[in-house]
Design a protein around this motif. Sequence first.
Motif, PDB file in Angstrom:
ATOM      1  N   PHE A   1       0.601  -1.244   0.068  1.00  0.00           N
ATOM      2  CA  PHE A   1       0.003   0.038   0.328  1.00  0.00           C
ATOM      3  C   PHE A   1       1.006   1.124   0.322  1.00  0.00           C
ATOM      4  O   PHE A   1       0.881   1.814  -1.066  1.00  0.00           O
ATOM      5  N   ALA A   2       1.847   1.304   0.339  1.00  0.00           N
ATOM      6  CA  ALA A   2       2.931   2.166   0.904  1.00  0.00           C
ATOM      7  C   ALA A   2       3.903   3.141   0.232  1.00  0.00           C
ATOM      8  O   ALA A   2       3.460   4.049  -1.153  1.00  0.00           O
ATOM      9  N   ALA A   3       3.531   1.572  -0.778  1.00  0.00           N
ATOM     10  CA  ALA A   3       4.022   2.178  -2.370  1.00  0.00           C
ATOM     11  C   ALA A   3       3.402   2.437  -3.646  1.00  0.00           C
ATOM     12  O   ALA A   3       3.414   3.655  -4.642  1.00  0.00           O
ATOM     13  N   MET A   4       2.559   2.402  -3.691  1.00  0.00           N
ATOM     14  CA  MET A   4       1.020   2.686  -4.191  1.00  0.00           C
ATOM     15  C   MET A   4       1.354   3.639  -3.837  1.00  0.00           C
ATOM     16  O   MET A   4       0.610   4.725  -5.212  1.00  0.00           O
ATOM     17  N   ARG A   5       0.898   4.506  -2.438  1.00  0.00           N
ATOM     18  CA  ARG A   5       0.143   5.008  -2.144  1.00  0.00           C
ATOM     19  C   ARG A   5       1.554   6.355  -2.477  1.00  0.00           C
ATOM     20  O   ARG A   5       1.206   7.677  -3.343  1.00  0.00           O
TER      21      ARG A   5
END
Length: 428
Positions: A367-371
């Motif tokens: 999620f962090a990378a995608m955000r």
Amino acid sequence: MIKINKKSFEGYYKKSIKERQEILSKELLLTNEEQKLLEKESSLSFDIADRMIENVIGTFPLPLGLATNFVIDEKEYVIPFAIEEPSVIAAASNAAKLSNGFITENDEQIMIGQLQLINLENACESKKKILENKEKILKEVEKVDPILVKFGGGPRDLKVNILDTPRGKMIEVQLLVNVGDAMGANAINTMLEKITSVIEEISGGKHVARIISNLAIYRRTQSKTIWTKEKLEESVKGTMKGEEIIERILDLYEFAVATPFRCATHNKGIMNGIDSVVIATGNDFRAIEAGAHAYASYKGKYSPLTKYYKNSNGDLVGEIDIPLALGLVGGAIKVHPIAKLNAKILGLKKVQDLASVIASVGLAQNFAAMRAIATTGIQSGHMKLHAKNIAVQAGAIKEEIELVAQKMIELKEVNQLTAEKIIEEIRE
Ligand code: HMG
């Protein structure tokens, strides 16, 4: 170019660590400083290292950090990460901070052992006979490890598949065993070797492979959480609407579903976090990686190990479903002193707790990378944290490092050349 004389390394395994270091040093013309590096013991003593692997000449310390803000199954955690890459821990901590907490589910700890049979007169007949004797075979398996059975583990099932191969028909016998709190390779491989003769006699076939499968599809963990549009909007200080961030993350997710070129990096992002905790707890990250990517292709198309969708509130739901063949007993976690310490930091009681933590970390990391990609771009956060490394590479020392890093971030130019120029200015 130094030429290695392989004769000097004959019988290397019979030498002491000191002798091995001397041979290497002589052959590679190591400097005094390089020799001292090798000779320096870390928290993993040479004595223990020498019992873990072969031909030991030293140890290879990795940075060990803590990811924070995690709440998993309503329990708060700080999670040890062993990793060389900047921004991974910051990213996981941020994702956990923005989440509503992770809820997990674990399968039984069932591992698959494979026994391969060849030279079959009639594969269908052999398959039928093996299945007719399933109970007898499973009873034989129970005898191999009565302690495991006593604590609720032991054989659960036997499956038989006929495989058409260029070398003729083969039979794959799958032995399914609950291996308790172990990863299970030793237990499974011993059981397979014990029942080989019984199965050869029943089937008339001849065994070749008798080995655990790393595609642990019956030992999966699911984790799930929600990221609200309000928290997402806050995370970019209002520069983007929460709804828009969610739409862009869903676009990014479907991009990974559509092309393996994006999907490989999507899943690599998950494994950034997963491998860090697997290594920190002395587990076999190669087995985890093999199982994860094999499972990602298991339904015929290489796919994301996570999935994302909006709930009725319009908030973002994230889920991960991944095989995790981990051990709390048997492996390095009982031998490596820092792996033992990390197990204590996690307060692990059973292996499924570790699987819940690791699956949640993988989801958070992804999620962090995608955000980041869907909002500011990956470089802004990553380079902010990488700036210190660049400053050091450019020759900054002590308090210069922070100064140079800050200046590069202000200039939005995080590279060696800029760092060298800033160092020159500071020193003038
Ligand atoms: P930000 O919004 O600037 O962070 O993001 P912040 O300064 O507002 O801090 C927010 C929280 O992040 C903090 O909360 C910390 O929890 C954490 P607080 O404690 O302030 O209440 N945090 C830190 N934790 C430890 N040390 C730090 C630190 N800074 C913030 N120095 C951030 C900054 C890096 C978090 C963000 O830009 C981010 O998440 N970036 C993603 C970076 C990433 O994914 N790195 C993985 C390696 S890249 C890769 O290989 C994977 C990839 O290829 C996969 C893919 O393609 O999908 C990208």
